[in-house]
Structure formats: C-alpha cells, structure tokens
Design a protein around this motif. Structure first.
Motif, PDB file in Angstrom:
ATOM      1  N   SER A  70       0.829  -1.212   0.000  1.00  0.00           N
ATOM      2  CA  SER A  70       0.000   0.000   0.000  1.00  0.00           C
ATOM      3  C   SER A  70       0.858   1.254   0.000  1.00  0.00           C
ATOM      4  CB  SER A  70      -0.923   0.000   1.211  1.00  0.00           C
ATOM      5  OG  SER A  70      -0.178   0.088   2.409  1.00  0.00           O
ATOM      6  N   LEU A 107      -4.942   8.901  -1.338  1.00  0.00           N
ATOM      7  CA  LEU A 107      -6.363   8.603  -1.156  1.00  0.00           C
ATOM      8  C   LEU A 107      -6.896   7.750  -2.299  1.00  0.00           C
ATOM      9  CD1 LEU A 107      -8.053  11.860   0.193  1.00  0.00           C
ATOM     10  CD2 LEU A 107      -7.913   9.642   1.304  1.00  0.00           C
ATOM     11  N   TYR A 132      -7.934   1.887   9.866  1.00  0.00           N
ATOM     12  CA  TYR A 132      -6.495   2.108   9.693  1.00  0.00           C
ATOM     13  C   TYR A 132      -6.219   3.465   9.042  1.00  0.00           C
ATOM     14  CZ  TYR A 132      -1.786   1.613   7.780  1.00  0.00           C
ATOM     15  OH  TYR A 132      -0.477   1.830   7.431  1.00  0.00           O
ATOM     16  N   ARG A 133      -6.995   3.811   8.015  1.00  0.00           N
ATOM     17  CA  ARG A 133      -6.782   5.093   7.337  1.00  0.00           C
ATOM     18  C   ARG A 133      -7.231   6.276   8.188  1.00  0.00           C
ATOM     19  NH1 ARG A 133      -3.424   6.482   3.843  1.00  0.00           N
ATOM     20  NH2 ARG A 133      -4.774   7.514   2.326  1.00  0.00           N
ATOM     21  N   GLU A 151      -6.439   2.677  -0.106  1.00  0.00           N
ATOM     22  CA  GLU A 151      -7.582   1.909   0.361  1.00  0.00           C
ATOM     23  C   GLU A 151      -7.855   0.714  -0.549  1.00  0.00           C
ATOM     24  OE1 GLU A 151      -8.005   5.955   2.100  1.00  0.00           O
ATOM     25  OE2 GLU A 151      -7.398   5.126   0.190  1.00  0.00           O
ATOM     26  N   THR A 164      -4.209   6.671  10.541  1.00  0.00           N
ATOM     27  CA  THR A 164      -2.931   7.071   9.929  1.00  0.00           C
ATOM     28  C   THR A 164      -3.049   8.230   8.950  1.00  0.00           C
ATOM     29  OG1 THR A 164      -3.207   5.410   8.177  1.00  0.00           O
ATOM     30  CG2 THR A 164      -1.999   4.748  10.160  1.00  0.00           C
ATOM     31  N   TYR A 165      -4.268   8.692   8.666  1.00  0.00           N
ATOM     32  CA  TYR A 165      -4.408   9.814   7.719  1.00  0.00           C
ATOM     33  C   TYR A 165      -5.350  10.905   8.249  1.00  0.00           C
ATOM     34  CZ  TYR A 165      -5.268  12.464   3.454  1.00  0.00           C
ATOM     35  OH  TYR A 165      -5.379  13.479   2.527  1.00  0.00           O
TER      36      TYR A 165
END
Length: 826
Positions: free
Chosen positions: A760, A773, A801-802, A777, A805-806
């Motif tokens: 990823s 983005l 998770y995103r 994913e 971490t984002y």
C-alpha cells in the motif's frame, strides 16, 4: 463616440437628461454569471423536489391533504371559484409585465418575455411526456391527481411555468415594482391549485421551478442591458448622490476610445478598477470621478474572490456578499487610508441606480500615472515618496492588495516642487489587516517600481524605506502569483525582472533567504486528484454490503484500536530521529517532532511523502542551510527509508521464518513471469534512449545524496541513528496495521501484515493523489481479501487504519502547523 443617452446641451428642454452631455460606450448585452448559476441551482431544486415527491410520498400526500382541507373554507371566502381566480392571475400578470415593458420602450425585452413563456410551456409539456414514458411509478404517483373518472392523471400546469418564465425574463424583481408585486401572485396561484385539488404539491413547485429555470437560461443566452445604469439613469443616480452633473465622460480605455475627451487621471484609475469609470464635471465646474459597480459583474467577482481566498494565503480579502456591501467596503477602506494620512481621493457620496452602485470620488490633483513616466523622470525622491504613502497606510493597519503603477499618481508640489504621490483604487483593500497582507503590498510596490526604474534602483529604494530585515522577509514572497495581472503582463514583456530583483536583494544581503514561499494552499491538479480520490473511495464503499460493514465495526475491540492509535504516534518519533541524525546542523528536538506532526495537515493537499519532505526542507533553510545541502539531506532521509524498507522485509522473512498466505513461494507460472519481465527490462536497458531516460531519472537523486551520504558514512553513529529512526517508523506503521486487524479478530502472520503495508505504501507513492487517497484503500482491501479476510471485514479494517494514519493526523497537523508558524519556523 456618443453612447446611449448622449445629448446636445441645447436639447435639454425635451430630453430627460436635462442638459447633461454623456459620452459613453455603446450598451452591450451582458451574459450574467448569476443567471447561469441561479439556473443551475434551480435545476438542482427541481431534482430535489422530484426526489422528495417520489421517495417521501407519505409526507407530500399528507401535506397535500392537509392543505386541501382548507379548500371549502377558501371557496366560501372567495367571491369567484378558485379556478376562475387562477385564470385571472394567468392573464393579468403577463399583461401587466408586457404593458410595463411597453411604457419603458423595450420592444426587444417584450419579445424575450414572450419567448421565455413559450419555452417554459414546451419544456413542461416535454417533462410531462417523458415522466409518463420513463418515470418510476413513485414519481408518476407524486405528480398525479385523480380525474373525474377516478383515474390518476399526471398534472403539470404548463401555464404556471409560462408565467414564472415571463417574470424571470422580464428582469430582476428588485429593479421593477411590477415584478416584485407579480411574483407573490404566481405562488398564490400555485397554492390555489393545490388547495383546489387540480395539482399536487410537488407538481406545483416543480412547474414554477421549470418556468424559473427556463427564464434564467433564456435571459443568460440572449443577454441583458436594461438593468445597468446608463444615460439618463446614470445622471439621475449622480444627482441622488448630491451632485448636479453637466458632462459625463466614460474614462476607462477598455470600453471607449475618445482621445479628445479623455481625462488621463481618470483613465489611469479606470485601468485598475473592476467597474466603469466616469470623469464628471458638475454645473459648478468641479471635477469628480464616479465608479459604477454593476450587479451583473459582482457575482463573477464574488466567485473569483471567494475561490482565490480559499486557494491562496493572504492574496485576496473576503468576498463581499452584496453589491452594496462591496461599495461600502471600498468607501470604508478609502476613508481609513485618508484618515491615516495617505494622499487618496475622498469619497464624496454614494447612490444606487437600477442594478448599479455609484461611488463619487474627489478627483486627485495629479498630473499622470507612474506607468506613464520613464525611468529618467522617476528620481529617488519620488520613489521614497511612494514608499512613504504605503508606510503610513500600513502603520494604521490598512493594506491595498492591488498595487500597480496605475494606482500610483504623481504631481509636483505647488510650493516646494517636491513630488506629490496619490494612491487610488482601494477596492481590494482591507482594514485591520494582517502582517502577510502588508508584506504582499511591499512586494507589489517593489515589483511595480522595478518595471519602471529597473531592479537595482527599486531594491535600493525598498532598503531605504523598509530596512534590511523587512526586505529579507519580503524576498520569499517576490513571485508573480501575488502580483496584479497588469504587473504580471509587464514583467512578462520585460523578461527576467523578478529574477534580477531577487539577485539585487542577495547582492545587498548575501545571507538573505530568497527561496519562494508557498502561497497556494492547493492547485488545480490537487482539486482534480482529490475529486478522483473521492470518486474512487465512493465506488469502493458503495460496492460493499453496508449492513455487514456496520456489523463488523460494532464488534471491533476498542483496546486494540487504542493500541493502533499509540503505535501511529510512534511513527512521529521515528521520522524525527531520522531527520535529526541526517541534519547537517543542530535542530531542536521538539520542533522537528512537531514538523512531522504538521506533515499530516499538508498531506491533505499533496501526494504521499511530499509533506514531510517539504517541512523538513523548510526547517533546514530557516537555519541558513544552503539550498543544495538542504535538498541533499531531505533526499537522503527518503532514500534511507526505502533502503530500510527493503532490508527490513528481507530480515523479517529470514528471522521469523513465517510463511504466511502472501509470503508463500510463488507458483511456477509467477516465477516464469518474473523471469520474462527481468529479461525484457534488461533488453530495454540495452537501448540507448531507454538507458539515457532511466539514468536521467535516477542520477539526479544520486548526485544530490552522494556527497551527504559520504559525510554521514564518516559518522557511523549518525548513520545508525538515522537508519534506526526509519526502522522505528516502519515498525510503528506495521504495528498500527496489525493492531487494527486484531481489533476485528483477524490474526494474520506478521510477514503478511508487513507485505500488505509495503504494498500500500508503494501504491500510495506512485499514485499522485493527496495522501494516496483511494489508491491505498483499494490496494489494502484487495490485499486483505487475497489473504482470506472477508470483504465485509476488510473494509472496516482499512477504514479504521486510514482514519488513524491519515484523517486524525489532519487536525493534529493543523495545530502543529499553527504553532510552528507562530514560532517563525514556517
């Protein structure tokens, strides 16, 4: 040339201008941006009404039945039956509009009004036919009423749409009384239709909106002139501002060419204003400048200002919502500048004529604009006088924001002979302004004077007026994007003026930081990529069973999610350690750590990995590290991260001996494919052009990092700390992903988790969307599904998770960025 309303003074007895001579450009038909914008919103309103009618049937039917409950009461109150009342409204309203236009002698507008009515009628009929042919049952039911025979019939009264279209095409309701009075009758007719049961509530609202949209589209297509103030209307507006005009002459060169009547000062002001400029002579012989702000231009200006305010930092002030607000803001800033001691034209009066706001100014006692002067005519005393005027404005907290060589007017003092400088056109100005706005003013003054006298003299004058410290702060902002368009055109024609100006600053201050500061929050590329990412994310989310995803989220273990959040914070520590180790100068630990946090805020507008690199580079350049060395250091940090990733994966495989789903030995077919790919790549590298292209991509990075790498190799402890920092960052990201999986009861082998993270991460680096983005994913979900995780579980795992971490990093990064900015690091 004599434009609309131009008269001879001996015809005053019969002309509505009453002896006023008007020299103007011919009226032009204006295609209002507000019309097409309103039409788009109206079409959106039609769609929403139809959706509400189709999918909220119970609600709309209930409202209709409640309203129809008043039918008998209303019929007792009205003398005539409700259908006769609707017929009267249908005839009287259009007739009143046509008669009003006839009295105003606007035959073309009468034809446009009739055409709009016919267009709306046709569109409504087509809408009814297409609804019957292609509409869903729910939509047809929401637009149908029960006929005399008991059957349901789609009822869209086209006459109501025609009346609404005619009123719309006739002009703005705020400028004509007959329109402001007629519109309520349209809605009354629609309400009467609903009450009497001849139309449903969604159908009544829809036909009025169809008429409105048809009128707006026609009005935009053919254009309009009647709502601007010209001729007699313009003269009457000036009278209402308190002045009796004798002569009105269009002054801006863009719209008329009458050299024998031009006022050079008014013409210079006209080149800097967004509205129309007129040089006015009163019956007492006084000379005035009149600014005419037209409503049809205000919408386009509002949208442009709003977009630039959103996209750039400090370039434009907030956009004024209304035309009157725009005129009042201009007058306020002009008054504030004059009160601060700036020599500028005084606002003498304001008035509104139709859809035009008029602002009357004192005419500056100036000979000509700075743009009309040569370098020999502009001496150092004049340059100092220019800077003095803006220094007075800035001392009072007033900024101009649109300084060009046309906004600076010059005349000789009557007594001393010293130059007198006037500053005009405060349309874009702002009171209680920011430090950045004042610096941008200084940049614009420096650029404007450099186009006249050259970079060296302009920089010398700036140093005399501002001092070394302020000029050094201004230098990073010296870029074309912050300059008015007229200055940009002049600079483009003259060549490397900006570059030479920066060089002149460095000559005076060798240590000055002239690297351009990033003014744009985002660019068009970011908008497109962000839209693509949102589209990809929408497709991904809508392709899964929402109920299963929500069910999986409800079963997640919050303690594992908390562990994932803690691991994500450790990534900041690893990134900061790597930066500290490879930095050629000593950096404060807390500021380096906060810079890594602030990178989360930058990630909303730049591809993955770019944010930390940009902020690390900024930390170094702020400490006078030379550009090449700073770039080499940041590149070394990124290269070391790649090296640690590869070595870490190989080491993890050997040490753990894990054979997860993804780490299993590839099949024979896959190995053959890899071998073929390797042979093809090798063959291509034998081609000179391909080899040169590849080396051109690789060698610059190697040349940048190699000298710094040699220095680091001579300091083994720095190299060890740097590699350890990158390793900590990688392990922390893997730990975050692992904890997120465990939160949903998915026990994957650590090697599989690591491979998925690396995959990823690579995809996010290749796909240039903000923060990767969409691409990240998609790759994670596909990888988890390939590893045997159910789709309904893989989706919430990746979403959590995103988020960790984002998305959570964006507000944290915003706070860190603000702190660093206040401390002067950014």
């Amino acid at each position: 040339m004599a434009g609309p309303g131009a008269t001879q003074e001996d015809s005053a007895s019969v002309d509505p201008l009453r002896g006023v001579t008007v020299v103007d450009a011919p009226e032009t038909r204006v295609h209002r941006v507000s019309d097409i914008l309103a039409a788009s919103l109206t079409v959106l309103g039609i769609v929403l009404v139809l959706l509400l009618g189709a999918y909220g049937t119970a609600t709309t039917e209930g409202l209709t039945e409640d309203v129809q409950g008043f039918a008998r009461v209303l019929q007792r109150l009205l003398v005539a039956p409700v259908n006769i009342f609707s017929g009267i409204v249908t005839i009287v309203v259009p007739l009143a509009v046509v008669l009003d236009l006839g009295f105003r002698r606007e035959p073309r507008r009468i034809l446009e009004v009739i055409g709009a009515g016919v267009l709306a009628f046709i569109v409504t009929v087509i809408a009814a036919i297409t609804t019957l042919e292609f509409g869903a049952d729910e939509l047809i039911t929401s637009l149908s009423v029960r006929g005399s025979d008991g059957d349901m019939v789609v009822q869209l009264p086209a006459y109501l749409a025609a009346v609404a279209a005619m009123l719309t095409a006739a002009g703005l309701r705020s400028t004509r009384r007959v329109l402001s009075v007629s519109w309520p009758f349209v809605w009354i007719a629609a309400a009467v239709g609903v009450i009497s049961g001849i139309v449903t509530l969604p159908a009544a609202v829809t036909v009025v909106l169809i008429g409105r949209a048809s009128g707006l589209i026609l009005r935009w297509a053919v254009g309009s002139t009647a709502d601007r103030a010209y001729g007699a209307t313009l003269a009457d507006g000036i009278r209402r501002a308190g002045f009796e005009p004798r002569r009105i002459v269009r002054a801006d060169h863009r719209d008329t060419d009458v050299p024998e009547t031009q006022d050079d000062v008014a013409a210079a002001i006209g080149r800097t204003r967004s509205g129309r400029i007129y040089a006015v002579t009163t019956v007492e012989g006084h000379h005035l400048i009149v600014l005419a702000l037209d409503g049809d231009q205000h919408t386009a200006g509002f949208l442009t200002k709003w977009w630039r305010t959103l996209r750039f930092r400090g370039i434009d002030p907030r956009a004024e919502v209304s035309l009157r607000h725009a005129a009042e803001s201009t007058a306020l800033v002009s008054h504030a500048a004059r009160a601060a001691g700036v020599r500028t034209a005084r606002v003498l009066g304001m008035s509104q004529a139709r859809d035009t706001m008029l602002v009357v100014y004192q005419r500056p006692v100036a000979a000509r604009a700075l743009s009309d002067m040569t370098a020999d005519e502009v001496d150092d005393a004049l340059l100092d006088a220019v800077w003095e005027q803006f220094a007075q404005a800035h001392a009072a907290g007033v900024s101009h924001r649109q300084i060009t060589s046309d906004t600076i007017l010059v005349s000789d003092g009557e007594d001393t002979g010293a130059p007198l400088v006037w500053i005009t056109s405060w349309d874009m100005g702002e009171v209680a302004t920011s430090t950045l706005a004042r610096r941008l003013d200084n940049v614009q003054v420096l650029a404007a004077t450099a186009t006249i006298v050259g970079p060296d003299r302009a920089v010398d004058a700036a140093f005399r007026a501002l001092g070394e410290g302020i000029v050094e702060q201004v230098a990073p902002l010296l870029q074309a994007i912050v300059l008015p368009r007229s200055t940009q055109r002049t600079l483009k024609a003259q060549g490397d003026v900006l570059k030479d100006t920066r060089a002149a600053i460095v000559t005076r201050v060798p240590d000055a930081e002239i690297e351009q500061q990033n003014i744009a929050r985002f660019g068009w590329r970011t908008v497109v990529l962000f839209g693509a990412a949102v589209l990809i994310g929408t497709v991904i989310l809508t392709s899964f069973n929402t109920q299963n995803v929500v069910g999986a989220l409800s079963t997640a273990n919050p303690w594992w999610i908390l562990g994932a959040l803690l691991w994500s914070f450790v990534t900041y520590v690893g990134a900061a350690l790597a930066m500290l180790a490879f930095s050629p100068v000593r950096l404060p630990w807390m500021r380096v750590l906060l810079a890594q946090v602030a990178a989360g805020y930058i990630a909303v507008a730049v591809p993955a990995g770019v944010g930390p690199a940009a902020l690390n580079l900024r930390l170094l350049t702020k400490r006078k590290v030379t550009g090449p060395l700073a770039v080499a250091t940041v590149a070394l940090v990124q290269v070391s991260a790649v090296v640690v990733t590869v070595i870490g994966l190989l080491t993890l495989t050997l040490v753990t001996g894990s054979q997860g789903t993804l780490a299993a030995l590839p099949s024979t077919a896959v190995l053959i494919g890899i071998g073929v790919a390797a042979v093809v790549i090798t063959a291509f590298m034998l081609i000179p052009k391909v080899r040169r292209w590849t080396l051109a991509k690789i060698m610059p990075t190697l040349r940048q990092t190699w000298p710094r790498l040699v220095q680091i190799l001579g300091q083994p402890w720095r190299l060890a700390v740097g590699l350890a920092g990158n390793l900590v960052q990688t392990v922390a990201f893997v730990g975050t992903f692992f904890c997120t999986l465990e939160a949903f009861g998915q026990d994957l082998a650590i090697i599989d988790v690591t491979i998925l993270f690396f995959l990823s991460n690579a995809v996010g680096a290749v796909v240039p969307t903000p923060g990767g983005l969409g691409a990240v994913e998609a790759s994670l979900i596909a990888g988890l599904v390939g590893a045997g995780v159910p789709t309904a579980v893989a989706t919430p795992v990746v979403l959590i998770y995103r988020v960790i971490t984002y998305w959570i990093r964006i507000p944290l990064g915003y706070l860190a960025m603000n702190w660093l900015t206040r401390k002067g690091e950014m």
